[in-house]
Design a protein around this motif. Structure first.
Motif, PDB file in Angstrom:
ATOM      1  N   GLY A  44       5.483  21.226 -17.234  1.00 51.28           N
ATOM      2  CA  GLY A  44       6.135  20.602 -18.375  1.00 51.28           C
ATOM      3  C   GLY A  44       5.693  21.212 -19.692  1.00 51.28           C
ATOM      4  O   GLY A  44       6.504  21.402 -20.604  1.00 51.28           O
ATOM      5  N   ALA A  45       4.402  21.545 -19.790  1.00 53.95           N
ATOM      6  CA  ALA A  45       3.892  22.183 -21.009  1.00 53.95           C
ATOM      7  C   ALA A  45       4.540  23.549 -21.218  1.00 53.95           C
ATOM      8  O   ALA A  45       4.871  23.928 -22.349  1.00 53.95           O
ATOM      9  CB  ALA A  45       2.370  22.314 -20.927  1.00 53.95           C
ATOM     10  N   LYS A  46       4.770  24.292 -20.118  1.00 46.44           N
ATOM     11  CA  LYS A  46       5.442  25.597 -20.220  1.00 46.44           C
ATOM     12  C   LYS A  46       6.877  25.435 -20.703  1.00 46.44           C
ATOM     13  O   LYS A  46       7.343  26.175 -21.579  1.00 46.44           O
ATOM     14  CB  LYS A  46       5.432  26.297 -18.857  1.00 46.44           C
ATOM     15  CG  LYS A  46       4.082  26.792 -18.392  1.00 46.44           C
ATOM     16  CD  LYS A  46       4.209  27.471 -17.036  1.00 46.44           C
ATOM     17  CE  LYS A  46       2.855  27.923 -16.510  1.00 46.44           C
ATOM     18  NZ  LYS A  46       2.957  28.555 -15.178  1.00 46.44           N
ATOM     19  N   ILE A  47       7.582  24.465 -20.122  1.00 49.73           N
ATOM     20  CA  ILE A  47       8.977  24.242 -20.505  1.00 49.73           C
ATOM     21  C   ILE A  47       9.062  23.836 -21.976  1.00 49.73           C
ATOM     22  O   ILE A  47       9.961  24.270 -22.707  1.00 49.73           O
ATOM     23  CB  ILE A  47       9.604  23.170 -19.602  1.00 49.73           C
ATOM     24  CG1 ILE A  47       9.697  23.687 -18.163  1.00 49.73           C
ATOM     25  CG2 ILE A  47      10.989  22.766 -20.104  1.00 49.73           C
ATOM     26  CD1 ILE A  47      10.100  22.634 -17.153  1.00 49.73           C
ATOM     27  N   LEU A  48       8.124  23.034 -22.418  1.00 46.40           N
ATOM     28  CA  LEU A  48       8.113  22.588 -23.809  1.00 46.40           C
ATOM     29  C   LEU A  48       7.985  23.783 -24.756  1.00 46.40           C
ATOM     30  O   LEU A  48       8.710  23.883 -25.758  1.00 46.40           O
ATOM     31  CB  LEU A  48       6.975  21.606 -24.021  1.00 46.40           C
ATOM     32  CG  LEU A  48       7.021  20.708 -25.262  1.00 46.40           C
ATOM     33  CD1 LEU A  48       8.306  19.900 -25.303  1.00 46.40           C
ATOM     34  CD2 LEU A  48       5.820  19.786 -25.286  1.00 46.40           C
ATOM     35  N   VAL A  49       7.061  24.699 -24.445  1.00 46.00           N
ATOM     36  CA  VAL A  49       6.892  25.897 -25.281  1.00 46.00           C
ATOM     37  C   VAL A  49       8.169  26.725 -25.286  1.00 46.00           C
ATOM     38  O   VAL A  49       8.615  27.212 -26.339  1.00 46.00           O
ATOM     39  CB  VAL A  49       5.697  26.732 -24.791  1.00 46.00           C
ATOM     40  CG1 VAL A  49       5.667  28.095 -25.486  1.00 46.00           C
ATOM     41  CG2 VAL A  49       4.386  25.992 -25.039  1.00 46.00           C
ATOM     42  N   ALA A  50       8.796  26.882 -24.116  1.00 48.22           N
ATOM     43  CA  ALA A  50      10.025  27.672 -24.030  1.00 48.22           C
ATOM     44  C   ALA A  50      11.136  27.054 -24.870  1.00 48.22           C
ATOM     45  O   ALA A  50      11.874  27.771 -25.572  1.00 48.22           O
ATOM     46  CB  ALA A  50      10.460  27.795 -22.571  1.00 48.22           C
ATOM     47  N   LEU A  51      11.267  25.730 -24.821  1.00 49.18           N
ATOM     48  CA  LEU A  51      12.307  25.059 -25.606  1.00 49.18           C
ATOM     49  C   LEU A  51      12.042  25.184 -27.106  1.00 49.18           C
ATOM     50  O   LEU A  51      12.986  25.365 -27.890  1.00 49.18           O
ATOM     51  CB  LEU A  51      12.384  23.583 -25.209  1.00 49.18           C
ATOM     52  CG  LEU A  51      13.073  23.271 -23.878  1.00 49.18           C
ATOM     53  CD1 LEU A  51      12.919  21.796 -23.531  1.00 49.18           C
ATOM     54  CD2 LEU A  51      14.549  23.649 -23.922  1.00 49.18           C
ATOM     55  N   VAL A  52      10.781  25.105 -27.502  1.00 48.83           N
ATOM     56  CA  VAL A  52      10.448  25.274 -28.924  1.00 48.83           C
ATOM     57  C   VAL A  52      10.812  26.684 -29.385  1.00 48.83           C
ATOM     58  O   VAL A  52      11.408  26.867 -30.462  1.00 48.83           O
ATOM     59  CB  VAL A  52       8.957  24.975 -29.182  1.00 48.83           C
ATOM     60  CG1 VAL A  52       8.582  25.336 -30.627  1.00 48.83           C
ATOM     61  CG2 VAL A  52       8.642  23.511 -28.922  1.00 48.83           C
ATOM     62  N   PHE A  53      10.484  27.681 -28.572  1.00 53.15           N
ATOM     63  CA  PHE A  53      10.839  29.064 -28.921  1.00 53.15           C
ATOM     64  C   PHE A  53      12.353  29.217 -29.058  1.00 53.15           C
ATOM     65  O   PHE A  53      12.849  29.839 -30.012  1.00 53.15           O
ATOM     66  CB  PHE A  53      10.324  30.034 -27.854  1.00 53.15           C
ATOM     67  CG  PHE A  53       9.024  30.677 -28.211  1.00 53.15           C
ATOM     68  CD1 PHE A  53       8.911  31.518 -29.305  1.00 53.15           C
ATOM     69  CD2 PHE A  53       7.899  30.461 -27.440  1.00 53.15           C
ATOM     70  CE1 PHE A  53       7.716  32.127 -29.631  1.00 53.15           C
ATOM     71  CE2 PHE A  53       6.690  31.055 -27.757  1.00 53.15           C
ATOM     72  CZ  PHE A  53       6.602  31.895 -28.855  1.00 53.15           C
ATOM     73  N   LEU A  54      13.093  28.683 -28.095  1.00 55.37           N
ATOM     74  CA  LEU A  54      14.557  28.785 -28.138  1.00 55.37           C
ATOM     75  C   LEU A  54      15.112  28.119 -29.387  1.00 55.37           C
ATOM     76  O   LEU A  54      15.993  28.666 -30.062  1.00 55.37           O
ATOM     77  CB  LEU A  54      15.152  28.139 -26.881  1.00 55.37           C
ATOM     78  CG  LEU A  54      16.683  28.077 -26.815  1.00 55.37           C
ATOM     79  CD1 LEU A  54      17.289  29.476 -26.902  1.00 55.37           C
ATOM     80  CD2 LEU A  54      17.133  27.368 -25.534  1.00 55.37           C
TER      81      LEU A  54
END
Length: 363
Positions: A213-223
């Motif tokens: 979940g922490a990885k997905i959160l970072v990816a969404l913030v970048f996007l």
């Protein structure tokens, strides 16, 4: 006993060495976090440069001699004359006074000067700490990679500015502004990753689901940051200034969203689709941040991971509200800057959360 005598004899010299190593380690952490703050400042000043229409006021790239601003009235007139040759002046700012030009010039000059300062603050301490043995070869290699990205960022920055100097252009190309912002975000994330790793690490168990979940959160913030760059570059925030509706509905009609030919250009230049995409990912990011916080809290409300996840959900909510306010007020300078800076803070926190979760699992 002989062994105790030897240990006692060694202790006085060992203690100062340990203290010195501790001070150096603390200095390295402070230095890396200072770099994080300087990158945030760079993004903030870059945002102000864009929002004040200052980015094309310096029409040349002089990495060394450009550090000096015009020092005489004649030098100012010469710089002004260069600006008067580009279409931004002819089409948007015709009749601008020298004082008005100086206002936008200082914003762009300050942005470039801050970049030079960041380079100095990066490389000189790195060499010092490396020679002192406070930075391992592996860490130094990672930091040098970040430094190389900084050099690439400066080059992309000039390519971005040059796109706005082309005939018929009154602003920089949206895709190049987005590339410039994205590279800055990557640099910021890498520095935050290093800085968090140098700090005290959490060793409490973290579930695989929470780490994912922490990885997905970072990816969404970048996007979302990248989509924000497209919104800024195409000035999409100055259109459809209503919420939650756009053009009277949840979304404009398809004929509006895909009015540009070829189709792919709609995702970059069509203000309707660019803004809609930014809205949709904002909803997804907010929903996921809240879900991630709930899952972390259920797994253990007293853990550091749960507290970080809840803080991230709160910060994401604040960013969403600020984005709506910025849109409804038609992007005033203070709101646009606050929205951009808060995005960087959210990225730092998301990366720190991911690093702590990864280190906890590794431990």
């Amino acid at each position: 006993m002989p062994g105790m005598t030897t240990l006692a004899a060694a202790s006085p010299s060992a203690a100062p060495s340990a203290d010195a190593d501790g001070r150096l380690a603390a200095a390295v952490r402070t230095w890396v976090w200072t770099l994080v703050l300087l990158v945030v400042a760079m993004v903030a000043v870059g945002g102000a440069t864009r929002l004040t229409g200052s980015g094309l006021s310096i029409t040349e790239w002089k990495p060394v001699t450009g550090a000096l601003p015009p020092l005489s009235h004649e030098a100012w007139l010469a710089e002004f004359e260069k600006y008067r040759q580009i279409d931004q002046y002819r089409l948007l700012n015709a009749g601008m006074s020298l004082a008005e030009f100086q206002f936008i010039y200082w914003w762009e000059w300050g942005h470039r000067q801050l970049g030079r300062l960041l380079g100095v603050v990066f490389f000189i301490p790195l060499i010092f700490f490396w020679l002192k043995g406070a930075v391992t070869t592996r860490l130094a290699g990672g930091l040098l990679f970040i430094g190389a990205l900084g050099g690439l960022q400066a080059t992309v920055g000039w390519i971005m500015v040059a796109s706005g100097l082309e005939p018929g252009m009154t602003a920089v190309a949206p895709i190049k502004l987005t590339a410039h912002l994205t590279i800055a975000s990557v640099i910021l994330a890498l520095l935050a990753w290093v800085a968090t790793g140098l700090s005290t690490r959490e060793r409490a168990p973290v579930s695989p689901a929470l780490a994912r979940g922490a990885k997905i959160l970072v990816a969404l913030v970048f996007l979302q940051i990248a989509l924000g760059g497209l919104v800024a570059g195409s000035r999409a925030g100055f259109t459809f200034n209503t919420w939650p509706l756009m053009d009277g509905g949840f979304s404009p009609p398809l004929a509006t969203l895909f009015a540009v030919d070829p189709l792919i250009e709609n995702f970059v230049d069509n203000v309707a689709l660019v803004q809609l995409n930014h809205r949709l990912v904002a909803y997804a990011l907010l929903a996921f941040a809240i879900w991630h916080a709930v899952q972390a809290w259920r797994a253990g409300p007293a853990t550091s991971a749960a507290k970080r996840a809840v803080a991230l959900a709160g910060l994401t909510s604040a960013q969403a509200v600020l984005g709506i306010v910025t849109l409804l007020l038609v992007v005033p300078l203070w709101a646009g800057l606050a929205h951009q800076v808060l995005a960087m803070i959210l990225l730092i926190m998301a990366v720190a959360h991911l690093r702590a979760a990864r280190d906890a699992r590794a431990g």
